[in-house]
Design a protein around this motif. Sequence first.
Motif, PDB file in Angstrom:
ATOM      1  N   LYS A 187       0.803  -1.136  -0.043  1.00 37.49           N
ATOM      2  CA  LYS A 187      -0.041  -0.099  -0.072  1.00 37.49           C
ATOM      3  C   LYS A 187       0.890   1.553   0.107  1.00 37.49           C
ATOM      4  O   LYS A 187       0.698   2.173  -0.470  1.00 37.49           O
TER       5      LYS A 187
ATOM      6  N   ARG B  13      -7.155  -7.979  -3.168  1.00 35.28           N
ATOM      7  CA  ARG B  13      -8.457  -7.567  -3.170  1.00 35.28           C
ATOM      8  C   ARG B  13      -9.184  -8.246  -1.916  1.00 35.28           C
ATOM      9  O   ARG B  13     -10.103  -7.702  -1.584  1.00 35.28           O
TER      10      ARG B  13
ATOM     11  N   GLU C 257      -8.069  -5.820   1.078  1.00 34.11           N
ATOM     12  CA  GLU C 257      -8.479  -4.369   1.186  1.00 34.11           C
ATOM     13  C   GLU C 257      -9.839  -4.044   0.429  1.00 34.11           C
ATOM     14  O   GLU C 257     -10.169  -3.021   0.416  1.00 34.11           O
ATOM     15  N   HIS C 258     -10.338  -4.967  -0.063  1.00 40.86           N
ATOM     16  CA  HIS C 258     -11.658  -5.040  -0.935  1.00 40.86           C
ATOM     17  C   HIS C 258     -11.788  -4.240  -1.703  1.00 40.86           C
ATOM     18  O   HIS C 258     -12.880  -3.319  -2.077  1.00 40.86           O
ATOM     19  N   MET C 259     -10.616  -3.991  -2.810  1.00 39.78           N
ATOM     20  CA  MET C 259     -10.439  -3.135  -3.997  1.00 39.78           C
ATOM     21  C   MET C 259      -9.300  -3.751  -4.482  1.00 39.78           C
ATOM     22  O   MET C 259      -8.291  -4.686  -3.708  1.00 39.78           O
ATOM     23  N   THR C 260      -9.121  -3.659  -5.714  1.00 37.10           N
ATOM     24  CA  THR C 260      -7.640  -4.298  -6.506  1.00 37.10           C
ATOM     25  C   THR C 260      -6.848  -2.998  -6.212  1.00 37.10           C
ATOM     26  O   THR C 260      -6.925  -1.968  -5.660  1.00 37.10           O
TER      27      THR C 260
ATOM     28  N   SER D 141      -5.078  -1.307  -8.260  1.00 41.91           N
ATOM     29  CA  SER D 141      -5.233  -0.024  -8.939  1.00 41.91           C
ATOM     30  C   SER D 141      -6.188   0.732  -8.512  1.00 41.91           C
ATOM     31  O   SER D 141      -5.914   2.085  -8.445  1.00 41.91           O
ATOM     32  N   GLN D 142      -7.401   0.142  -7.988  1.00 40.96           N
ATOM     33  CA  GLN D 142      -8.460   1.023  -7.426  1.00 40.96           C
ATOM     34  C   GLN D 142      -7.729   1.722  -6.061  1.00 40.96           C
ATOM     35  O   GLN D 142      -7.945   2.671  -5.902  1.00 40.96           O
ATOM     36  N   TYR D 143      -6.922   0.821  -5.364  1.00 45.60           N
ATOM     37  CA  TYR D 143      -6.243   1.574  -4.163  1.00 45.60           C
ATOM     38  C   TYR D 143      -5.297   2.628  -4.369  1.00 45.60           C
ATOM     39  O   TYR D 143      -5.479   3.788  -3.955  1.00 45.60           O
TER      40      TYR D 143
ATOM     41  N   THR E 298      -7.384   5.669  -5.391  1.00 42.32           N
ATOM     42  CA  THR E 298      -8.041   6.047  -4.358  1.00 42.32           C
ATOM     43  C   THR E 298      -7.254   7.119  -3.222  1.00 42.32           C
ATOM     44  O   THR E 298      -7.444   8.092  -2.775  1.00 42.32           O
TER      45      THR E 298
END
Length: 143
Positions: A93, A123, A126-129, A131-133, A136
Amino acid sequence: IQMENSIDGVSGHLQTSVNIYQKEIQSAAQVPEAAGIRLMKEFMQKHYQDNLTLEEIAGAAYLSASYASRLFKKTLNISIMDYLRKLRMSKAKEMLRDSEMQIDEIAVQSGYADAGYFAKVFRKTEHMTPSQYRQTNKNAPVI
């Protein structure tokens, strides 16, 4: 009568000495456990990028894998491998937020040889990919 008092006195001193000795042994036993946890955590901090095994992590603290597992879980309420996964996710992260590295490179740098598996674990935790992280949290302050 004086001999009974003398025996009672010796018995009392002996019991006091035994109690002190037991307390000393108990506190001495805690030191190696704390040191073992510290050594394992330090080892994981230095080598999280490597393909670590439980045996290697426990070996860094001169402990058997089974004892290290029980000690770590009892002390920190998390398994060694879950701790390592959280450490790797934290590093990933950080790299996603603060660098322009490709996701497959971040996967390798955070200890995952397979970028697909890294994305799956990321995923799930963190409940997202990744790339999405990144989108964001780009350059977000660390909390």
